[in-house]
Scaffold this motif. Structure first.
Motif, mmCIF file in Angstrom:
data_model
loop_
_atom_site.group_PDB
_atom_site.id
_atom_site.type_symbol
_atom_site.label_atom_id
_atom_site.label_comp_id
_atom_site.label_asym_id
_atom_site.label_seq_id
_atom_site.Cartn_x
_atom_site.Cartn_y
_atom_site.Cartn_z
ATOM 1 N N TYR A 1 0.834 -1.205 0.000
ATOM 2 C CA TYR A 1 0.000 0.000 0.000
ATOM 3 C C TYR A 1 0.868 1.254 0.000
ATOM 4 C CZ TYR A 1 -3.741 3.259 0.994
ATOM 5 O OH TYR A 1 -4.618 4.302 0.916
ATOM 6 N N ASP B 1 -8.434 -4.830 -4.217
ATOM 7 C CA ASP B 1 -7.449 -5.709 -3.590
ATOM 8 C C ASP B 1 -7.489 -7.103 -4.219
ATOM 9 O OD1 ASP B 1 -9.710 -6.863 -2.514
ATOM 10 O OD2 ASP B 1 -8.966 -6.871 -0.450
ATOM 11 N N TRP B 2 -6.571 -7.943 -3.789
ATOM 12 C CA TRP B 2 -6.397 -9.279 -4.373
ATOM 13 C C TRP B 2 -7.629 -10.146 -4.155
ATOM 14 C CZ3 TRP B 2 -5.958 -14.347 -2.532
ATOM 15 C CH2 TRP B 2 -5.355 -15.269 -3.397
ATOM 16 N N LEU C 1 -2.137 -5.177 -4.824
ATOM 17 C CA LEU C 1 -3.212 -4.204 -4.944
ATOM 18 C C LEU C 1 -3.234 -3.700 -6.380
ATOM 19 C CD1 LEU C 1 -2.480 -2.294 -1.630
ATOM 20 C CD2 LEU C 1 -4.417 -3.827 -2.044
ATOM 21 N N MET D 1 -6.004 0.853 3.816
ATOM 22 C CA MET D 1 -5.907 -0.598 3.953
ATOM 23 C C MET D 1 -5.740 -1.037 5.396
ATOM 24 S SD MET D 1 -6.500 -1.845 1.030
ATOM 25 C CE MET D 1 -6.182 -3.545 1.490
ATOM 26 N N TRP E 1 -12.493 -2.475 -2.185
ATOM 27 C CA TRP E 1 -12.300 -1.707 -3.406
ATOM 28 C C TRP E 1 -12.927 -0.340 -3.183
ATOM 29 C CZ3 TRP E 1 -16.029 -5.610 -3.314
ATOM 30 C CH2 TRP E 1 -17.357 -5.208 -3.539
#
Length: 630
Positions: free
Chosen positions: A367, A392-393, A432, A508, A538
């Motif tokens: 981040y 994000d993942w 990210l 985050m 997100w």
């Protein structure tokens, strides 16, 4: 029932002591001195009762509900010659919460609406009339269910009557009738909200604006577009684009949501960073108040529009970008979620359609690097930067698995999305993903700025990988991935959704804290195998708006109220500890309104209640939403 306490000196005193006290209780306090007069007989009670209602009507309007006669009043501690406190349970006096005084619609109400609506067979949807001669009303429970259920399938109402007015006059007739008869109204647009704001709590009338969908014109000089509140956002985009203008609001649900609902929730969207909120872009509005009165804020009335049409002045909008004549009252209705009145027409300022547009999808491994990308974007892209979106993942894994039409190469399945999650990068859960877009007026200039920006990021190893769009099709492919986040997560399991604002540097951190605390709490309560909830993040990075979505168990769709309360407490604690906001752009509805008393000062809340009382003293508008107990 409102309990009123009296210790008046005389009848003149009692006519001056009625006042609003606290949030839901009416009390009467002495003003002149502390002495009390004894109630000698019933005639004194009758005089006192008359003074009370006279004072009430002066403050709040005529009382229409039945009022019991004096011998029906339960009297406690009333004795001949006793100076003790007298307590009256007064029925029929307005309750600011709107809960106890409202009634459900009846067949008689349906008959009235049939007499005043121009197309009753279209405008009335009800199950109250079940006879063959029901006048063409639809009686399908399935049709009613569509209006009684929100998009998330969390909130369900039990409304037996949906009204779909055809014009502002019909909206006015409906609201004035409901006010006179103490019937609750739930305004509804495209029904895409996530907080239950457009879903009735009980058996209120649902007022659907879907048939108010005319687009009147777009002024080619000022760029002001005027339309009905029921226009679907995508249709407004198409209309503006055909005239080389851009609608400044763009959200994932634009194919279904309506501009009136967007305004009533003050929707933000991905271009908030570029164009600001609807408080800045909405320049005019037509609103129907609960009493049926129609207000025009910097917008043509129906009569003015008719005159313009006859004089071929269709390009004259009647809405100005600058108007400083008096209080700008339209702002009270932006974000009010239909609790003060119903927005029926809108004037919104549209910028020119950009000549050039670029998008880049970038991958970062931390981040900290995301923050460096955003800083570089603001410095290098400057005035053409229009959006910075974060995913994000966890989110992209669910888009890959449950996304809509993402299995083929043209829609990003084995194409762009497949490349992003390729074997080379797959498995790095700390990754990210940033979607950066620019809009400008000079293609060569804008391409040069984007190239310089990406070169800087690669040379400094700020990003691990990146994809630059080559045409409009690839731009749409990138945005397809971003807009698939919400429906994809919803298909993965029962999802608990949160829309919050947090300091950008801690964006985050909130998600990590929620994940760790929730995982620990769930496993401490379970004797089974370890539970690993899926926390997805997100949102609109540039303005600090995070959409935190939590799926406690993939593939399980059962709702759990106790679990919802637990998750809610963990998420809001993490947000509020960082002085964030529990509602960034989705509104309050019935899911967050109870928190207002915890995050707003008493004086601020009292002022909100006063505003509500001015516009809707009988509490018919969207009861149970927005304000606590209102």
């Amino acid at each position: 029932i409102s309990y009123a306490c009296f210790r008046p000196v005389d009848m003149m005193t009692s006519s001056h002591v009625f006042r609003r006290y606290s949030q839901n209780t009416f009390r009467f306090k002495k003003i002149i001195n502390s002495s009390c007069f004894p109630i000698q007989n019933r005639s004194k009670i009758v005089e006192l009762r008359a003074a009370v209602f006279h004072c009430y009507e002066r403050s709040f309007g005529k009382i229409h509900a039945p009022v019991p006669s004096w011998h029906q009043w339960p009297l406690q501690q009333i004795q001949e010659g006793s100076p003790s406190l007298s307590i009256f349970a007064i029925r029929g006096i307005h309750n600011p919460s709107g809960k106890s005084s409202l009634r459900p619609p009846t067949i008689d109400d349906v008959q009235y609406f049939r007499s005043v609506l121009s197309r009753p067979e279209r405008s009335i949807l009800t199950n109250l009339m079940e006879t063959p001669d029901s006048g063409g009303y639809s009686e399908s429970g399935g049709e009613l269910q569509r209006y009684n259920q929100d998009w998330t399938n969390i909130y369900h109402g039990s409304s037996s009557l949906v009204l779909r007015p055809q014009n502002t006059g019909e909206v006015s007739s409906i609201l004035s009738y409901c006010r006179e008869n103490y019937i609750g109204i739930t305004p509804q647009g495209g029904n895409t909200g996530l907080c239950g704001g457009a879903t009735p709590i009980k058996n209120e009338i649902i007022l659907s604006l879907e048939d108010l969908n005319n687009i009147y014109h777009l002024d080619p000089c000022s760029g002001v577009l005027i339309c009905d509140a029921g226009c679907i956002l995508q249709n407004l985009h198409d209309y503006a684009n055909e005239r080389e203008f851009l609608l400044p609001l763009d959200i994932g649900s634009k194919g279904t949501c309506q501009i009136g609902g967007n305004i009533s929730t003050n929707a933000g969207g991905q271009y908030f960073f570029r164009f600001g909120s609807l408080h800045g872009t909405v320049v005019g509005m037509e609103v129907v108040l609960p009493n049926g009165e129609v207000l025009h804020f910097n917008i043509d009335s129906g009569i003015d529009a008719e005159i313009n049409a006859k004089q071929n002045n269709n390009n004259r909008s009647g809405s100005h970008r600058k108007d400083n004549t008096g209080y700008d009252l339209k702002h009270l209705f932006i974000g009010a979620e239909g609790t003060l009145g119903v927005v029926t027409k809108v004037a919104i300022a549209c910028p020119s359609l950009p000549i050039s547009r670029n998008s880049a999808l970038l991958i970062c491994n931390s981040y900290e690097k995301v923050l460096n990308v955003m800083k570089a974007a603001k410095e290098d892209l400057g005035e053409i930067l229009s959006a910075i979106e974060l995913m994000d993942w966890n989110t992209l894994q669910l888009v890959k698995t449950h996304g809509i039409n993402t299995s083929d190469d043209s829609n990003g399945g084995s194409g762009l999305l497949g490349e992003i999650l390729s074997a080379e990068t797959y498995g790095k859960s700390n990754q990210l993903y940033l979607l950066v877009e620019t809009q400008g007026s000079n293609l060569e200039h804008d391409n040069s700025k984007m190239d310089a920006f990406l070169t800087r990021l690669f040379e400094s190893s700020t990003i691990d990988n990146g994809f630059l769009s080559q045409d409009s099709k690839q731009i749409m492919e990138m945005w397809k991935i971003r807009e698939s986040c919400n429906p994809s997560v919803a298909r993965a399991g029962c999802v608990y959704k949160f829309d919050v604002s947090v300091p950008i540097e801690e964006y985050m951190d909130v998600a990590h804290e929620v994940n760790n605390k929730l995982k620990a709490e769930l496993n401490s309560r379970s004797e089974d195998d370890e539970i690993t909830p899926v926390v997805c993040v997100w949102g609109h990075l540039a303005d600090g708006n995070a959409h935190i979505n939590i799926v406690p168990k993939l593939g399980t769709f059962d709702k759990d109220k106790s679990l919802a309360k637990l998750i809610e407490s963990i998420v809001y604690a993490a947000v509020l500890s960082r002085k964030g906001s529990i509602s960034a752009e989705h509104g309050l509805g019935q899911s967050k309104n109870s928190y207002l008393s915890k995050i707003k000062t008493e004086s601020t809340l009292d002022m909100m209640y006063q505003v509500k009382k001015i516009f809707d003293p009988r509490g018919i508008m969207n009861p149970g939403k927005y304000l606590p107990r209102c």
